[in-house]
Write an enzyme that holds these catalytic residues in place. Structure first.
Site, PDB file in Angstrom:
ATOM      1  N   GLN A 139     -24.447 -17.701 -10.259  1.00  0.00           N
ATOM      2  CA  GLN A 139     -25.715 -17.009 -10.485  1.00  0.00           C
ATOM      3  C   GLN A 139     -26.389 -16.639  -9.171  1.00  0.00           C
ATOM      4  O   GLN A 139     -27.606 -16.752  -9.024  1.00  0.00           O
ATOM      5  CB  GLN A 139     -26.643 -17.900 -11.322  1.00  0.00           C
ATOM      6  CG  GLN A 139     -26.081 -18.201 -12.696  1.00  0.00           C
ATOM      7  CD  GLN A 139     -26.969 -19.146 -13.492  1.00  0.00           C
ATOM      8  OE1 GLN A 139     -28.089 -19.466 -13.111  1.00  0.00           O
ATOM      9  NE2 GLN A 139     -26.460 -19.593 -14.620  1.00  0.00           N
ATOM     10  N   CYS A 140     -25.607 -16.164  -8.230  1.00  0.00           N
ATOM     11  CA  CYS A 140     -26.082 -15.854  -6.889  1.00  0.00           C
ATOM     12  C   CYS A 140     -26.003 -14.343  -6.658  1.00  0.00           C
ATOM     13  O   CYS A 140     -25.175 -13.660  -7.262  1.00  0.00           O
ATOM     14  CB  CYS A 140     -25.186 -16.601  -5.876  1.00  0.00           C
ATOM     15  SG  CYS A 140     -25.531 -16.276  -4.147  1.00  0.00           S
ATOM     16  N   GLY A 141     -26.830 -13.847  -5.787  1.00  0.00           N
ATOM     17  CA  GLY A 141     -26.755 -12.436  -5.423  1.00  0.00           C
ATOM     18  C   GLY A 141     -25.422 -12.064  -4.798  1.00  0.00           C
ATOM     19  O   GLY A 141     -25.025 -10.901  -4.808  1.00  0.00           O
ATOM     20  N   PHE A 142     -24.714 -13.055  -4.258  1.00  0.00           N
ATOM     21  CA  PHE A 142     -23.412 -12.811  -3.639  1.00  0.00           C
ATOM     22  C   PHE A 142     -22.245 -13.014  -4.613  1.00  0.00           C
ATOM     23  O   PHE A 142     -21.088 -12.816  -4.257  1.00  0.00           O
ATOM     24  CB  PHE A 142     -23.216 -13.723  -2.418  1.00  0.00           C
ATOM     25  CG  PHE A 142     -24.188 -13.443  -1.311  1.00  0.00           C
ATOM     26  CD1 PHE A 142     -24.084 -12.293  -0.545  1.00  0.00           C
ATOM     27  CD2 PHE A 142     -25.226 -14.318  -1.044  1.00  0.00           C
ATOM     28  CE1 PHE A 142     -24.982 -12.028   0.474  1.00  0.00           C
ATOM     29  CE2 PHE A 142     -26.136 -14.065  -0.028  1.00  0.00           C
ATOM     30  CZ  PHE A 142     -26.015 -12.912   0.736  1.00  0.00           C
ATOM     31  N   THR A 143     -22.528 -13.386  -5.855  1.00  0.00           N
ATOM     32  CA  THR A 143     -21.485 -13.654  -6.847  1.00  0.00           C
ATOM     33  C   THR A 143     -20.507 -12.492  -7.012  1.00  0.00           C
ATOM     34  O   THR A 143     -19.304 -12.734  -7.198  1.00  0.00           O
ATOM     35  CB  THR A 143     -22.111 -14.054  -8.200  1.00  0.00           C
ATOM     36  OG1 THR A 143     -22.885 -15.245  -7.990  1.00  0.00           O
ATOM     37  CG2 THR A 143     -21.063 -14.322  -9.264  1.00  0.00           C
TER      38      THR A 143
END
Length: 159
Positions: free
Chosen positions: A35-39
Site C-alpha cells: 500500500q505504498c506509492g512505490f508499490t
C-alpha cells in the site's frame, strides 16, 4: 556475517529460504509493501526477474510494515495481492522488520556494508548482491527498477 549468503529468510508459505542456496548468483533484494506509492515498482521488478533469471539473477521481495504501516496484510494476502495485481512470480519472503532493534540481520548487514545512507528509510530500497555475496550497490525507493541507472547497475553486475 561475512556476506549475504550467510543469511536466511522465510517464504510467505513459511518455508526456510537460505541465501546460501543461491551462492554464486547475483541477487536483488528489495523491501516491499502493498500500500505504498512505490508499490507499482513490483511491475518493473517482475520484468527484471523475467529478463534476467536465465542469466542467474535472483529477485527477492521482502515485505515490511515499518514505514507508514503500508504492509498490514497476512502472508496469504500479500501473496494474493502481488500475484493478482502485478503478476509477481519472483520469490516473496515473510514480512520482517528492516529497521530498528528488530531489523532482520540481512538489512542490518546491508546498511553496515553500504554505510549510513544505505539503511532502509522507506519501502522499496534495493540491494544488489554480487556473485561473491558482497553488497555491489544499493538504491533508494526513488530509483525505479526500470530506470537507466538501475538497469546499468544490473548489467554491470551480470557482467
Amino acid at each position: 556475517m561475512s556476506n549475504a549468503y550467510d543469511f536466511s529468510f522465510e517464504t510467505l508459505q513459511g518455508k526456510p529460504y537460505p541465501l546460501k542456496d543461491l551462492a554464486g548468483r547475483p541477487l536483488l533484494i528489495v523491501n516491499t509493501a502493498s500500500q505504498c506509492g512505490f508499490t507499482p515498482q513490483y511491475k518493473a521488478l517482475e520484468a527484471l526477474w523475467q529478463a534476467h533469471k536465465a542469466s542467474g539473477l535472483a529477485v527477492i521481495g521482502v515485505p515490511c510494515n515499518d514505514f507508514g504501516a503500508q504492509e498490514p496484510g497476512s502472508a496469504t494476502e500479500i501473496a494474493s495481492f502481488c500475484e493478482l495485481n502485478y503478476g509477481v512470480d519472483f520469490p516473496m519472503m515473510a514480512k520482517v522488520h528492516v529497521k530498528g532493534r528488530d531489523a532482520h540481520p540481512f538489512f542490518r548487514w546491508a546498511a553496515g556494508q553500504g554505510g549510513f545512507l544505505a539503511k532502509p528509510r522507506w519501502n522499496f530500497y534495493k540491494y544488489l548482491i554480487n556473485k561473491n555475496g558482497g553488497l555491489e550497490d544499493w538504491f533508494s525507493s526513488l530509483t525505479r527498477p526500470d530506470s537507466p541507472k538501475f538497469k546499468a547497475a544490473i548489467a554491470k553486475m551480470l557482467g
